[in-house]
Each structure stands twice: as C-alpha cells, then as structure tokens.
Design a protein around this motif. Structure first.
Motif, mmCIF file in Angstrom:
data_model
loop_
_atom_site.group_PDB
_atom_site.id
_atom_site.type_symbol
_atom_site.label_atom_id
_atom_site.label_comp_id
_atom_site.label_asym_id
_atom_site.label_seq_id
_atom_site.Cartn_x
_atom_site.Cartn_y
_atom_site.Cartn_z
ATOM 1 N N TYR A 198 -1.429 -0.096 -8.670
ATOM 2 C CA TYR A 198 -2.192 -1.236 -8.164
ATOM 3 C C TYR A 198 -1.375 -2.070 -7.179
ATOM 4 O O TYR A 198 -0.141 -2.059 -7.193
ATOM 5 N N GLU A 205 0.832 -1.207 0.000
ATOM 6 C CA GLU A 205 0.000 0.000 0.000
ATOM 7 C C GLU A 205 0.865 1.254 0.000
ATOM 8 O O GLU A 205 0.555 2.234 -0.694
ATOM 9 N N TYR A 231 -6.954 -1.853 -3.882
ATOM 10 C CA TYR A 231 -6.077 -1.366 -4.949
ATOM 11 C C TYR A 231 -5.977 -2.340 -6.125
ATOM 12 O O TYR A 231 -5.149 -2.155 -7.012
ATOM 13 N N VAL A 248 2.131 1.910 -3.466
ATOM 14 C CA VAL A 248 1.112 2.551 -4.303
ATOM 15 C C VAL A 248 1.027 4.039 -3.986
ATOM 16 O O VAL A 248 0.942 4.884 -4.896
#
Length: 248
Positions: A164, A149, A173, A152
């Motif tokens: 993604y 995360e 995501y 991203v």
C-alpha cells in the motif's frame, strides 16, 4: 477497540496491559502502533491482551539512516519482534516511512520487504508512508508520490501480495486488491472504508468476484460518520476508570 499510539506504547506498557486486559474481557480488541523495539519478554507480556500491531520502520531500515536519524544501530531487534509477535498469534502489519533523499533507496526497500516476508509470509500488509517535513527535517521535501508507487512495485516484485501507499488520501494503492483477480475488495480514502466487496464463508473473508481467500483478522465494517470515529477522553478520566475497574 482501543489503539495504543502517540507516543510509543511500550513506554506505558504496564498501563496498556491493565487497560488491555479489561478491554479484552469486555470484547474489545487491542492494537499497538509501535517502533518494534521490544524484548521477547515484552512481546509475551503484551500477548496477554494484544490482538494486532502496526510495526513501523523508517527509511527502509537502512542502517546509516537509523544511526543518524533514529539513534539505533540497526533494525535487527525489530525483525526479532516480528517473529515473536507471529509466535504469539498477534496480527502484524508493517509500515515504512519513506524519507526522500536520505531514506528512499529502492534496493534497501527490496531488502526490507524480503526480510519481512521471510518472517511473516507474503500476505503481510506492507504500507509505504509519505514523509512530510517537520521538526528537524523541515529542509527535506515531502516524499514524491512516484517514489512511493515504485516502492509498492518493488514490494510486489518480491512477492508481497498486499502493498500500500499511505498518507496520500485518494491514491489507488490505498485500496485492497484481490491478489487473484485484481478487483478492489476494500476501497478506502484515508482512514475511511468506502466500499466492501467481500463475502464471509466458513469464518473466512473471500473476494466477492472470484472467491479467493483474503486474509483479514476480525470483521470489516463501513466507517462510522467522522464525528463518531474519534472520541476525546481526558487522561484523568480514563485513569480513574481503569483504577476503578482494577480494584473491583
């Protein structure tokens, strides 16, 4: 269409070329999943049939990681391949396998995203993939979802419009979000497309909610039932078919 993968498709480039040319003649698309170590001549040869490619980086393209685990000096040939593919109109998406403890440095990820965007622009899809322990790296843990995360988020900070998380089925995501209004335009789970919120206008895909253009090559369709998604064809059968078609 046909995707050439498992193993590196450039290993069987001539065979892929023969199959791909025939497939294109019959209206099928052709895609590579490749490590990107291709000469300009190889990209030109592939462009005769190749519509799209996923180019895989490992460990944020960190030189130390590549030398120790991938046995190559650096990622420069891969960046050159990205530029060559763009020149020939091949649609490119980028993946980066984020390996915990040895290949997950966020500043390296930031550098990688900058390089990719400099070559392909901010609309290139960038997928950060979860590592799972296997073979010689069983001593490492799976990539924490929080690490993916953060990758991203870093990509978005650097201007990537479509970033993604991969290999985490059900993660938010996985979806494609409209970069203008933030709504979900393609909802996914794993390899399956669950919901499509796009409209086609003048040959372009646009967000159903705000009308913003979403750069997509080809059609977007709901996923077939799982039992029809992958069809096993013995290589001997496939080879006989190719030889018959080539010799017509």
């Amino acid at each position: 269409g046909i995707t050439y993968t498992y193993n590196e498709p450039t290993i069987f480039m001539e065979f892929a070329h023969d199959v791909g040319v025939l497939a294109r003649q019959r209206g099928l698309f052709n895609t590579f999943v490749t490590n990107g170590y291709m000469t300009p001549e190889a990209v030109k040869y592939a462009s005769e049939f190749l519509d799209a490619a996923t180019v895989d980086f490992k460990g944020n393209a960190d030189e130390k990681f590549l030398r120790k685990y991938v046995f190559v000096p650096d990622a420069e040939p891969i960046f050159e391949t990205l530029a060559e593919m763009k020149k020939y109109g091949i649609w490119v998406e980028v993946t980066d396998l984020v390996v915990p403890e040895v290949g997950d440095d966020l500043e390296k990820a930031r550098w990688l995203v900058r390089r990719v965007i400099d070559i392909l622009g901010p609309d290139v899809p960038i997928h950060f993939l979860r590592f799972h322990p296997d073979y010689n790296l069983q001593h490492l843990p799976p990539t924490p979802v929080e690490t993916l995360e953060r990758h991203v988020e870093v990509a978005k900070e650097e201007g990537a419009r479509f970033a993604y998380v991969g290999n985490v089925p059900g993660h938010r995501y996985e979806h494609t979000y409209c970069p203008e209004c933030g709504r979900v335009v393609i909802r996914r789970r794993g390899f399956s497309i669950l919901e499509i919120n796009l409209v086609e206008r003048g040959g372009e895909h646009r967000c159903k909610f705000c009308g913003a253009k979403i750069p997509i090559r080809g059609r977007v369709m709901p996923t077939w039932r799982d039992e029809f998604r992958f069809v096993y064809v013995p290589i001997q059968t496939f080879t006989r078919w190719v030889r018959r078609e080539v010799n017509k």
